[in-house]
Design a protein around this motif. Structure first.
Motif, short mmCIF file in Angstrom:
data_model
loop_
_atom_site.label_atom_id
_atom_site.label_comp_id
_atom_site.label_asym_id
_atom_site.label_seq_id
_atom_site.Cartn_x
_atom_site.Cartn_y
_atom_site.Cartn_z
N VAL A 85 62.86 50.70 -23.97
CA VAL A 85 62.65 50.44 -22.54
C VAL A 85 63.45 51.44 -21.72
N ILE A 86 64.68 51.70 -22.13
CA ILE A 86 65.53 52.67 -21.43
C ILE A 86 64.83 54.04 -21.39
N ALA A 87 64.18 54.41 -22.45
CA ALA A 87 63.50 55.71 -22.51
C ALA A 87 62.38 55.81 -21.48
N GLN A 88 61.85 54.69 -21.02
CA GLN A 88 60.74 54.70 -20.07
C GLN A 88 61.20 54.55 -18.61
N ILE A 89 62.46 54.25 -18.40
CA ILE A 89 62.97 54.03 -17.05
C ILE A 89 63.13 55.36 -16.32
N LYS A 90 62.60 55.41 -15.11
CA LYS A 90 62.74 56.60 -14.26
C LYS A 90 63.67 56.24 -13.11
N LEU A 91 64.89 56.74 -13.16
CA LEU A 91 65.87 56.46 -12.13
C LEU A 91 65.72 57.47 -10.99
N PRO A 92 65.95 57.02 -9.75
CA PRO A 92 65.82 57.95 -8.63
C PRO A 92 66.95 58.97 -8.62
N LYS A 93 66.67 60.10 -8.02
CA LYS A 93 67.71 61.11 -7.83
C LYS A 93 68.21 60.95 -6.40
#
Length: 54
Positions: free
Chosen positions: A12-20
Protein backbone atom coordinates in the motif's frame (compact mmCIF):
# COMPACT_ATOMS: atom_id res chain seq x y z
CA UNK A 1 9.23 6.80 6.86
CA UNK A 2 5.67 5.52 6.61
CA UNK A 3 6.62 1.94 7.41
CA UNK A 4 8.67 3.16 10.38
CA UNK A 5 5.82 5.06 12.00
CA UNK A 6 2.71 3.26 10.73
CA UNK A 7 1.41 -0.26 10.26
CA UNK A 8 0.52 0.36 6.60
CA UNK A 9 1.34 -2.62 4.42
CA UNK A 10 4.42 -2.16 2.18
CA UNK A 11 2.38 -2.79 -0.99
CA UNK A 12 0.00 0.00 0.00
CA UNK A 13 2.87 2.36 0.84
CA UNK A 14 4.29 1.77 -2.64
CA UNK A 15 1.04 3.10 -4.15
CA UNK A 16 0.71 6.22 -1.99
CA UNK A 17 1.39 9.50 -3.79
CA UNK A 18 2.31 12.18 -1.26
CA UNK A 19 2.03 15.85 -2.23
CA UNK A 20 5.11 17.96 -2.74
CA UNK A 21 4.86 20.95 -0.44
CA UNK A 22 6.56 24.19 -1.47
CA UNK A 23 9.45 25.39 0.63
CA UNK A 24 8.08 28.93 0.90
CA UNK A 25 4.71 29.93 2.36
CA UNK A 26 2.38 31.61 -0.12
CA UNK A 27 1.45 34.68 1.93
CA UNK A 28 -1.29 35.77 -0.47
CA UNK A 29 -3.05 32.40 -0.10
CA UNK A 30 -2.74 32.47 3.69
CA UNK A 31 -4.10 36.03 3.75
CA UNK A 32 -7.04 34.96 1.58
CA UNK A 33 -7.84 32.15 4.00
CA UNK A 34 -7.64 34.58 6.93
CA UNK A 35 -9.90 37.06 5.13
CA UNK A 36 -12.45 34.35 4.33
CA UNK A 37 -12.35 33.12 7.93
CA UNK A 38 -13.09 36.66 9.08
CA UNK A 39 -15.96 36.98 6.58
CA UNK A 40 -17.42 33.66 7.74
CA UNK A 41 -17.19 34.62 11.40
CA UNK A 42 -14.47 32.10 12.27
CA UNK A 43 -12.17 34.96 13.27
CA UNK A 44 -13.26 38.03 15.20
CA UNK A 45 -10.42 40.34 14.16
CA UNK A 46 -8.56 40.97 10.92
CA UNK A 47 -5.25 39.17 10.54
CA UNK A 48 -2.17 40.67 8.89
CA UNK A 49 -0.37 37.55 7.73
CA UNK A 50 2.85 39.48 7.10
CA UNK A 51 3.15 39.80 10.90
CA UNK A 52 2.88 36.03 11.31
CA UNK A 53 4.81 34.65 8.33
CA UNK A 54 8.45 35.67 7.93
Amino acid sequence: MLKTYTKIAPEVIAQIKLPKWPVEVNRASVQTIADLALADGVLQDEVDVSELVP
